[in-house]
Enzyme design. Structure first.
Site, short mmCIF file in Angstrom:
data_model
loop_
_atom_site.label_atom_id
_atom_site.label_comp_id
_atom_site.label_asym_id
_atom_site.label_seq_id
_atom_site.Cartn_x
_atom_site.Cartn_y
_atom_site.Cartn_z
N SER A 39 -4.42 -2.11 105.59
CA SER A 39 -5.74 -2.33 105.01
C SER A 39 -6.82 -2.33 106.08
CB SER A 39 -5.75 -3.69 104.29
OG SER A 39 -7.05 -4.02 103.84
N ASN A 40 -8.04 -2.00 105.65
CA ASN A 40 -9.21 -2.14 106.50
C ASN A 40 -9.58 -3.60 106.72
OD1 ASN A 40 -9.66 0.59 106.94
ND2 ASN A 40 -11.13 0.80 105.27
N THR A 95 -6.14 -1.64 95.14
CA THR A 95 -4.81 -1.15 94.80
C THR A 95 -3.91 -2.30 94.36
OG1 THR A 95 -5.03 0.72 96.32
CG2 THR A 95 -2.79 0.13 95.64
N SER A 114 -2.08 4.06 97.00
CA SER A 114 -3.48 3.66 96.99
C SER A 114 -4.14 4.13 95.70
CB SER A 114 -4.23 4.25 98.19
OG SER A 114 -5.58 3.81 98.21
N ASN A 123 -7.56 4.42 95.93
CA ASN A 123 -8.83 4.90 96.48
C ASN A 123 -8.70 6.35 96.94
OD1 ASN A 123 -10.48 2.40 96.42
ND2 ASN A 123 -8.87 1.63 97.77
N ASP A 136 -2.22 0.09 100.10
CA ASP A 136 -3.59 -0.36 100.33
C ASP A 136 -3.75 -1.71 99.63
OD1 ASP A 136 -6.53 -0.20 100.77
OD2 ASP A 136 -6.55 0.14 98.59
N ALA A 137 -4.68 -2.53 100.12
CA ALA A 137 -4.89 -3.85 99.51
C ALA A 137 -6.03 -3.83 98.50
CB ALA A 137 -5.16 -4.89 100.60
N TYR A 138 -7.25 -3.55 98.99
CA TYR A 138 -8.45 -3.71 98.15
C TYR A 138 -8.57 -2.57 97.14
CZ TYR A 138 -9.66 -7.08 101.78
OH TYR A 138 -9.65 -8.14 102.66
N LYS A 193 -9.63 3.14 108.01
CA LYS A 193 -9.16 4.26 107.19
C LYS A 193 -10.36 5.02 106.65
CE LYS A 193 -6.72 1.60 104.41
NZ LYS A 193 -5.83 1.23 103.26
N PHE A 237 -10.45 8.25 98.97
CA PHE A 237 -10.57 8.52 100.41
C PHE A 237 -9.29 8.16 101.14
CE2 PHE A 237 -11.72 4.04 100.28
CZ PHE A 237 -11.17 3.53 101.45
N ARG A 280 -19.78 -3.34 97.19
CA ARG A 280 -18.55 -2.62 97.50
C ARG A 280 -18.86 -1.21 98.01
NH1 ARG A 280 -13.54 -2.29 99.55
NH2 ARG A 280 -12.15 -0.94 98.36
#
Length: 253
Positions: free
Chosen positions: A114-115, A12, A171, A173, A8-10, A147, A175, A39
């Site tokens: 990523s989203n 992570t 990740s 996150n 994951d990017a944001y 995601k 979720f 956020r």
């Protein structure tokens, strides 16, 4: 055997809290509040749009969430401010151990799922000097879902040519951990905040916006399957992968 490590990017690889400097400059004394609510609403709007079948790319969702957040303060975003925020999101700070972690995972395939919209992700990775660290930077935009929808994780198979059993998904996150496990990936959760540290913050008195964000976003979700592994930082991931894959990874520097 693990053939690919997908991140994951944001939150992570990149610290979403680093945008707080830009929000504080724009609205002194209110930057932390704006950062946390922004956020939170950004994530909520991505899930709501997915449930309603009303897809918009991630920058569109991000703008909507920012407008909501400023509206709670009686403020209206102007185009100049939105442009500044777009630049801030494209220049999020990578976590200090991210580059070294990625280097040590070679020659396994390394990718982002990523989203984020494609142009956002390309700018983010390039600005961090990490372009050469990835075999692929995958946006859910290709499926027009977010995601944790299963179709988003299926992109990993399509782009990298691997099966779920050959993927370790990483990740921070909750979720995302749940979504990736549900799809069939092995999952490592980056647990930068221990339960003990969070508990100390929560009982210390006034709950700051950042502490509320930690409570909502930095714990495992109770509805979802638990991750296969938990690491306290990205720097611990290569050792885990070596043990899993027996992989000949790049030596630590």
């Amino acid at each position: 055997m693990i053939k690919a490590v997908v991140f994951d990017a944001y939150g992570t690889l990149f610290d979403v809290q680093s945008v707080a400097d830009a929000t504080e400059r724009a609205y002194p004394g209110r930057g932390e509040y704006i950062t946390q609510v922004w956020r939170q609403k950004q994530l909520e709007y991505s899930w709501l749009r997915a449930l309603m079948g009303r897809y918009a790319d991630f920058w569109g969702v991000t703008r909507e969430a920012l407008a909501y957040t400023l509206g709670t303060l009686g403020l209206e975003p102007d185009e100049s401010f939105l442009a500044d925020m777009a630049q801030a999101y494209n220049r999020l700070t990578p976590y200090p151990d991210a580059a070294q972690c990625l280097a040590e995972l070679a020659p396994l395939k390394r990718a982002i799922l990523s989203n984020g919209a494609p142009d956002m992700l390309q700018a983010l990775v390039a600005n961090a000097g990490l372009t050469d660290s990835f075999d692929a930077v995958i946006s859910v935009d290709a499926k027009r879902v977010f995601k944790p929808h299963p179709d988003s994780y299926a992109l990993v198979e399509e782009v990298l040519g691997v099966t779920p059993a050959e993927v370790l998904f990483v990740s921070s996150n909750g979720f995302d951990v749940g979504g990736a496990k549900n799809f069939g990936f092995s999952v490592a959760r980056v647990a930068r905040l221990s339960q003990e540290a969070l508990a100390r913050e929560l009982v210390s008195g006034t709950i700051a916006p950042l502490t509320m964000f930690k409570a909502l976003r930095m714990r495992e979700e109770t509805y979802a399957e638990a991750p296969d592994f938990v690491v306290p930082a990205l720097g611990d991931l290569p050792r885990l992968v070596r043990g899993m894959a027996g992989a000949h990874l790049a030596p630590a520097v």
